[in-house]
Scaffold this motif. Structure first.
Motif, PDB file in Angstrom:
ATOM      1  N   LEU A   1      -8.052   2.349  -0.689  1.00  0.00           N
ATOM      2  CA  LEU A   1      -8.171   2.951  -2.011  1.00  0.00           C
ATOM      3  C   LEU A   1      -8.001   4.469  -1.936  1.00  0.00           C
ATOM      4  O   LEU A   1      -7.240   5.063  -2.713  1.00  0.00           O
ATOM      5  CB  LEU A   1      -9.538   2.594  -2.603  1.00  0.00           C
ATOM      6  CG  LEU A   1      -9.851   3.091  -4.011  1.00  0.00           C
ATOM      7  CD1 LEU A   1      -8.943   2.426  -5.028  1.00  0.00           C
ATOM      8  CD2 LEU A   1     -11.314   2.808  -4.344  1.00  0.00           C
ATOM      9  N   CYS A   2      -8.698   5.102  -0.996  1.00  0.00           N
ATOM     10  CA  CYS A   2      -8.611   6.559  -0.851  1.00  0.00           C
ATOM     11  C   CYS A   2      -7.214   6.996  -0.434  1.00  0.00           C
ATOM     12  O   CYS A   2      -6.729   8.056  -0.853  1.00  0.00           O
ATOM     13  CB  CYS A   2      -9.638   7.044   0.176  1.00  0.00           C
ATOM     14  SG  CYS A   2     -11.351   6.936  -0.373  1.00  0.00           S
ATOM     15  N   SER A   3      -6.554   6.193   0.383  1.00  0.00           N
ATOM     16  CA  SER A   3      -5.213   6.533   0.848  1.00  0.00           C
ATOM     17  C   SER A   3      -4.195   6.461  -0.287  1.00  0.00           C
ATOM     18  O   SER A   3      -3.347   7.346  -0.444  1.00  0.00           O
ATOM     19  CB  SER A   3      -4.804   5.590   1.983  1.00  0.00           C
ATOM     20  OG  SER A   3      -3.498   5.875   2.435  1.00  0.00           O
TER      21      SER A   3
ATOM     22  N   THR B   1       0.831  -1.208   0.000  1.00  0.00           N
ATOM     23  CA  THR B   1       0.000   0.000   0.000  1.00  0.00           C
ATOM     24  C   THR B   1       0.863   1.255   0.000  1.00  0.00           C
ATOM     25  O   THR B   1       0.610   2.201  -0.759  1.00  0.00           O
ATOM     26  CB  THR B   1      -0.939  -0.004   1.224  1.00  0.00           C
ATOM     27  OG1 THR B   1      -1.803  -1.138   1.148  1.00  0.00           O
ATOM     28  CG2 THR B   1      -1.764   1.271   1.279  1.00  0.00           C
ATOM     29  N   LEU B   2       1.886   1.284   0.845  1.00  0.00           N
ATOM     30  CA  LEU B   2       2.765   2.454   0.927  1.00  0.00           C
ATOM     31  C   LEU B   2       3.508   2.685  -0.387  1.00  0.00           C
ATOM     32  O   LEU B   2       3.663   3.828  -0.837  1.00  0.00           O
ATOM     33  CB  LEU B   2       3.752   2.285   2.083  1.00  0.00           C
ATOM     34  CG  LEU B   2       3.157   2.401   3.491  1.00  0.00           C
ATOM     35  CD1 LEU B   2       4.206   2.059   4.541  1.00  0.00           C
ATOM     36  CD2 LEU B   2       2.600   3.799   3.738  1.00  0.00           C
ATOM     37  N   MET B   3       3.970   1.602  -1.022  1.00  0.00           N
ATOM     38  CA  MET B   3       4.682   1.750  -2.280  1.00  0.00           C
ATOM     39  C   MET B   3       3.741   2.208  -3.388  1.00  0.00           C
ATOM     40  O   MET B   3       4.087   3.075  -4.205  1.00  0.00           O
ATOM     41  CB  MET B   3       5.355   0.440  -2.667  1.00  0.00           C
ATOM     42  CG  MET B   3       6.087   0.496  -4.009  1.00  0.00           C
ATOM     43  SD  MET B   3       7.401   1.764  -4.056  1.00  0.00           S
ATOM     44  CE  MET B   3       8.660   0.940  -3.076  1.00  0.00           C
ATOM     45  N   ALA B   4       2.531   1.649  -3.433  1.00  0.00           N
ATOM     46  CA  ALA B   4       1.553   2.074  -4.432  1.00  0.00           C
ATOM     47  C   ALA B   4       1.210   3.549  -4.258  1.00  0.00           C
ATOM     48  O   ALA B   4       1.099   4.304  -5.239  1.00  0.00           O
ATOM     49  CB  ALA B   4       0.293   1.222  -4.324  1.00  0.00           C
ATOM     50  N   LYS B   5       1.063   3.976  -3.029  1.00  0.00           N
ATOM     51  CA  LYS B   5       0.764   5.386  -2.737  1.00  0.00           C
ATOM     52  C   LYS B   5       1.897   6.285  -3.236  1.00  0.00           C
ATOM     53  O   LYS B   5       1.653   7.347  -3.831  1.00  0.00           O
ATOM     54  CB  LYS B   5       0.571   5.563  -1.233  1.00  0.00           C
ATOM     55  CG  LYS B   5       0.229   6.987  -0.796  1.00  0.00           C
ATOM     56  CD  LYS B   5       0.029   7.041   0.710  1.00  0.00           C
ATOM     57  CE  LYS B   5      -0.267   8.456   1.177  1.00  0.00           C
ATOM     58  NZ  LYS B   5      -1.591   8.929   0.729  1.00  0.00           N
TER      59      LYS B   5
END
Length: 351
Positions: free
Chosen positions: A203-205, A144-148
């Protein structure tokens, strides 16, 4: 920076000894995830456990060597932080009481039923000078952090569309008939509020969503309890407006779980859980490459440790953390509007 009120009191207590934490709710999330983390954090002390089912609370307290057990929060001794791990439908009066006592509140997801309720909690917390956090633990996942980061930096250019899904067919819950998820009022509606709040927030993050528009929302319900939600619409982010978006959360059927971000020539697939990878796939869905990620939580226990560390720092400093309750407002709004605007299909009628 000048520190006042409850933050100053917490700092004084921290200087003299361990931070005092009370746990409200003796259910599975406290038993399996929060308590194993908290008992291994050297700077905190779990002061009490409170649950209306005192027998269950005493059994759990014994397992984790928690000294005091209460059946009513009004009888609980003073602490610095309270973990609020009770169903969302039972939370409103308790939150007001916690703020009146001057305790910082770390709430299990979901945070609030409506935008109005969400705003009231934030206002009451500010008035009492206490901090509020929400346990949106997936924010700390490595994928999640990498995708963000990839989306935020615009490494792959503009996004064409994004969709997300989380679902599996549930034949039985293993719970008794008095389980809170059997009551739509206590559960907050159903699977979208309970499980889907994680998916919506993740998703929002990743996208840094600031607005949304619902084109269509379909919910499948039985006896008022929602078991599946399909959302189609658009979201706006700091980089793009009117980005096509859809998601499905279901307990009626198996889905291909993940968050899928389509760029012109490939799809970035982010797994939902901590062990899941971040992958680049063809437009047809075949994996091409997988990221080797060093940052972020790789297990759910690491995720819970990170969120507790963030909120403790927020409570002591007064500075916003990654799970500050204000950051969850867009998720609360989206979920509320889905319930309000959904086309409802009765599950029995659909069979």
């Amino acid at each position: 920076m000048k520190i006042k009120g409850a933050v100053r009191r917490s700092l004084m207590k921290q200087a003299k000894g361990k931070l005092r934490i009370g746990v409200l709710g003796a259910g599975r999330v406290a038993r399996d995830l929060h308590l194993p983390v908290l008992v291994n954090m050297p700077d905190v002390n779990i002061t009490w456990l409170c649950d209306k089912n005192e027998l269950r609370a005493r059994q759990l307290a014994k397992n984790f060597k928690i000294p005091s057990v209460f059946g009513e929060i009004e009888k609980c001794s003073n602490v610095d932080i309270v973990l609020v791990a009770i169903p969302i439908g039972n939370r409103s009066p308790v939150m007001t009481y916690i703020f009146q006592r001057g305790w910082h509140a770390f709430c299990e997801k979901p945070f609030a039923l409506t935008v109005t309720e969400h705003a009231r909690y934030l206002t009451e917390a500010r008035e009492k000078k206490v901090q509020v956090g929400v346990g949106m633990v997936r924010r700390f996942g490595a994928a999640t952090l990498m995708a963000k980061k990839i989306v935020h930096e615009g490494y792959f250019g503009p996004i064409a569309e994004v969709w997300a899904s989380e679902g599996s067919r549930t034949k039985r819950t293993g719970q008794s008939s008095d389980w809170y998820m059997s009551n739509p009022k206590i559960a907050g509606g159903g699977v979208l509020m309970e499980t889907g709040s994680h998916l919506v927030d993740q998703l929002c993050s990743i996208l840094d969503v600031n607005q949304f528009k619902i084109s269509r929302c379909i919910q499948r319900r039985l006896n008022g309890l929602e078991f599946e939600t399909e959302f189609v619409g658009a979201v706006s982010t700091n980089r793009q407006s009117e980005l096509r978006c859809s998601f499905t959360v279901s307990r009626l059927k198996d889905l291909c779980n993940g968050i899928f971000i389509r760029f012109p020539n490939f799809v970035l697939k982010c797994g939902l859980f901590f062990e899941d990878p971040l992958e680049i796939c063809t437009l047809g869905g075949s994996p091409i490459a997988r990221f080797d990620i060093q940052e972020g939580a790789k297990t759910i226990i690491q995720g819970f440790y990170r969120e507790w560390k963030e909120f403790i720092d927020q409570s002591l400093s007064g500075n916003n953390s990654a799970i500050n309750a204000e950051t969850v407002q867009i998720s609360t709004a989206l979920i509320e509007q889905c319930y309000k605007n959904a086309e409802v299909i009765n599950v029995c009628d659909a069979l």
